[in-house]
Design a protein around this motif. Structure first.
Motif, PDB file in Angstrom:
ATOM      1  N   UNK A 192     -51.145  17.082  33.888  1.00 33.93           N
ATOM      2  CA  UNK A 192     -50.531  15.806  33.703  1.00 33.93           C
ATOM      3  C   UNK A 192     -49.473  15.738  33.024  1.00 33.93           C
ATOM      4  N   UNK A 193     -48.707  16.820  32.995  1.00 35.85           N
ATOM      5  CA  UNK A 193     -47.335  17.128  32.495  1.00 35.85           C
ATOM      6  C   UNK A 193     -47.061  16.765  31.154  1.00 35.85           C
ATOM      7  N   UNK A 194     -48.209  16.950  30.380  1.00 36.56           N
ATOM      8  CA  UNK A 194     -48.180  16.371  28.669  1.00 36.56           C
ATOM      9  C   UNK A 194     -47.362  17.362  28.123  1.00 36.56           C
ATOM     10  N   UNK A 195     -46.200  16.866  27.447  1.00 36.54           N
ATOM     11  CA  UNK A 195     -45.260  17.784  26.662  1.00 36.54           C
ATOM     12  C   UNK A 195     -45.380  17.796  25.197  1.00 36.54           C
ATOM     13  N   UNK A 196     -46.015  16.445  24.784  1.00 37.63           N
ATOM     14  CA  UNK A 196     -45.879  16.030  23.379  1.00 37.63           C
ATOM     15  C   UNK A 196     -47.239  15.513  23.120  1.00 37.63           C
ATOM     16  N   UNK A 197     -47.534  15.501  21.665  1.00 34.56           N
ATOM     17  CA  UNK A 197     -48.846  14.793  21.371  1.00 34.56           C
ATOM     18  C   UNK A 197     -48.566  13.937  20.326  1.00 34.56           C
ATOM     19  N   UNK A 198     -49.269  12.713  20.419  1.00 36.27           N
ATOM     20  CA  UNK A 198     -50.177  11.914  21.203  1.00 36.27           C
ATOM     21  C   UNK A 198     -49.381  11.515  22.479  1.00 36.27           C
ATOM     22  N   UNK A 199     -49.871  11.695  23.654  1.00 36.83           N
ATOM     23  CA  UNK A 199     -49.434  11.217  24.979  1.00 36.83           C
ATOM     24  C   UNK A 199     -50.667  10.322  25.387  1.00 36.83           C
ATOM     25  N   UNK A 200     -50.368   9.067  25.763  1.00 39.38           N
ATOM     26  CA  UNK A 200     -51.257   8.082  26.426  1.00 39.38           C
ATOM     27  C   UNK A 200     -51.054   8.027  27.917  1.00 39.38           C
ATOM     28  N   UNK A 201     -51.676   8.039  28.773  1.00 38.51           N
ATOM     29  CA  UNK A 201     -51.698   7.687  30.329  1.00 38.51           C
ATOM     30  C   UNK A 201     -52.456   6.582  30.499  1.00 38.51           C
ATOM     31  N   UNK A 202     -51.887   5.696  31.189  1.00 39.65           N
ATOM     32  CA  UNK A 202     -52.645   4.360  31.754  1.00 39.65           C
ATOM     33  C   UNK A 202     -52.723   4.749  33.366  1.00 39.65           C
ATOM     34  N   UNK A 203     -53.932   5.161  33.803  1.00 39.82           N
ATOM     35  CA  UNK A 203     -54.173   5.571  35.079  1.00 39.82           C
ATOM     36  C   UNK A 203     -54.912   4.364  35.641  1.00 39.82           C
ATOM     37  N   UNK A 204     -54.404   3.981  37.093  1.00 38.43           N
ATOM     38  CA  UNK A 204     -55.269   3.212  37.977  1.00 38.43           C
ATOM     39  C   UNK A 204     -55.211   3.769  39.175  1.00 38.43           C
ATOM     40  N   UNK A 244     -56.096   6.428  40.356  1.00 43.37           N
ATOM     41  CA  UNK A 244     -55.642   7.787  40.483  1.00 43.37           C
ATOM     42  C   UNK A 244     -54.007   8.116  40.120  1.00 43.37           C
ATOM     43  N   UNK A 245     -53.450   6.727  39.979  1.00 45.98           N
ATOM     44  CA  UNK A 245     -52.103   6.839  39.747  1.00 45.98           C
ATOM     45  C   UNK A 245     -51.771   6.738  38.286  1.00 45.98           C
ATOM     46  N   UNK A 246     -50.835   7.415  37.847  1.00 45.39           N
ATOM     47  CA  UNK A 246     -50.235   7.225  36.359  1.00 45.39           C
ATOM     48  C   UNK A 246     -49.347   5.930  36.371  1.00 45.39           C
ATOM     49  N   UNK A 247     -49.599   4.902  35.713  1.00 42.72           N
ATOM     50  CA  UNK A 247     -48.675   3.581  36.048  1.00 42.72           C
ATOM     51  C   UNK A 247     -47.863   3.437  34.661  1.00 42.72           C
ATOM     52  N   UNK A 248     -48.177   4.120  33.537  1.00 40.07           N
ATOM     53  CA  UNK A 248     -47.633   3.998  32.344  1.00 40.07           C
ATOM     54  C   UNK A 248     -47.702   5.410  31.248  1.00 40.07           C
ATOM     55  N   UNK A 249     -46.683   5.726  31.003  1.00 38.15           N
ATOM     56  CA  UNK A 249     -46.836   7.027  29.886  1.00 38.15           C
ATOM     57  C   UNK A 249     -46.163   6.426  28.819  1.00 38.15           C
ATOM     58  N   UNK A 250     -47.266   6.565  27.499  1.00 38.48           N
ATOM     59  CA  UNK A 250     -46.829   6.267  26.100  1.00 38.48           C
ATOM     60  C   UNK A 250     -46.929   7.774  25.627  1.00 38.48           C
ATOM     61  N   UNK A 251     -45.749   7.872  24.918  1.00 36.89           N
ATOM     62  CA  UNK A 251     -45.609   9.032  23.973  1.00 36.89           C
ATOM     63  C   UNK A 251     -45.243   8.734  22.433  1.00 36.89           C
TER      64      UNK A 251
END
Length: 109
Positions: free
Chosen positions: A68-80, A82-89
């Motif tokens: 999911x290409x998470x590079x930093x924590x916390x990372x929150x992904x909003x998935x709808x 099967x598609x990531x529609x928003x990434x919040x780092x």
């Protein structure tokens, strides 16, 4: 409903295959900001019936974090669907996190 724990083995079914939107947090035990956002996510899980909230321990489930290409924590992904529609780092106050989620959900409607 609470915040569900998701693993490498359950991520596809619990997050990617769901029809409803899923907010998934990638976190680690050593991550201070992750602990700050945890109660906010728990509140969202209890308050919202239009959103599934779950979390993935990035240290214990490195394959999913990598995929999911998470590079930093916390990372929150909003998935709808099967598609990531928003990434919040990074940690957010509740009002800001809710606003970002609402904006993304509105775009899906």
């Amino acid at each position: 409903m609470g915040v569900a724990e998701v693993t490498d083995g359950t991520f596809a079914a619990e997050v990617m295959a769901r029809e409803e939107p899923v907010l998934v947090e990638f976190w680690a035990q050593w991550c201070g900001p992750c602990h700050m956002v945890a109660p906010v996510l728990a509140q969202l899980a209890e308050e919202r019936d239009d959103l599934v909230v779950c979390k993935v321990n990035a240290d214990e489930n490195a394959a999913t974090a990598r995929d999911m290409q998470v590079m930093s924590l916390p990372t929150m992904l909003l998935v709808h669907r099967g598609e990531v529609v928003r990434t919040i780092v990074g940690a957010r106050p509740k009002a800001r996190l809710v606003a970002e989620v609402e904006e993304a959900l509105a775009a899906l409607r």
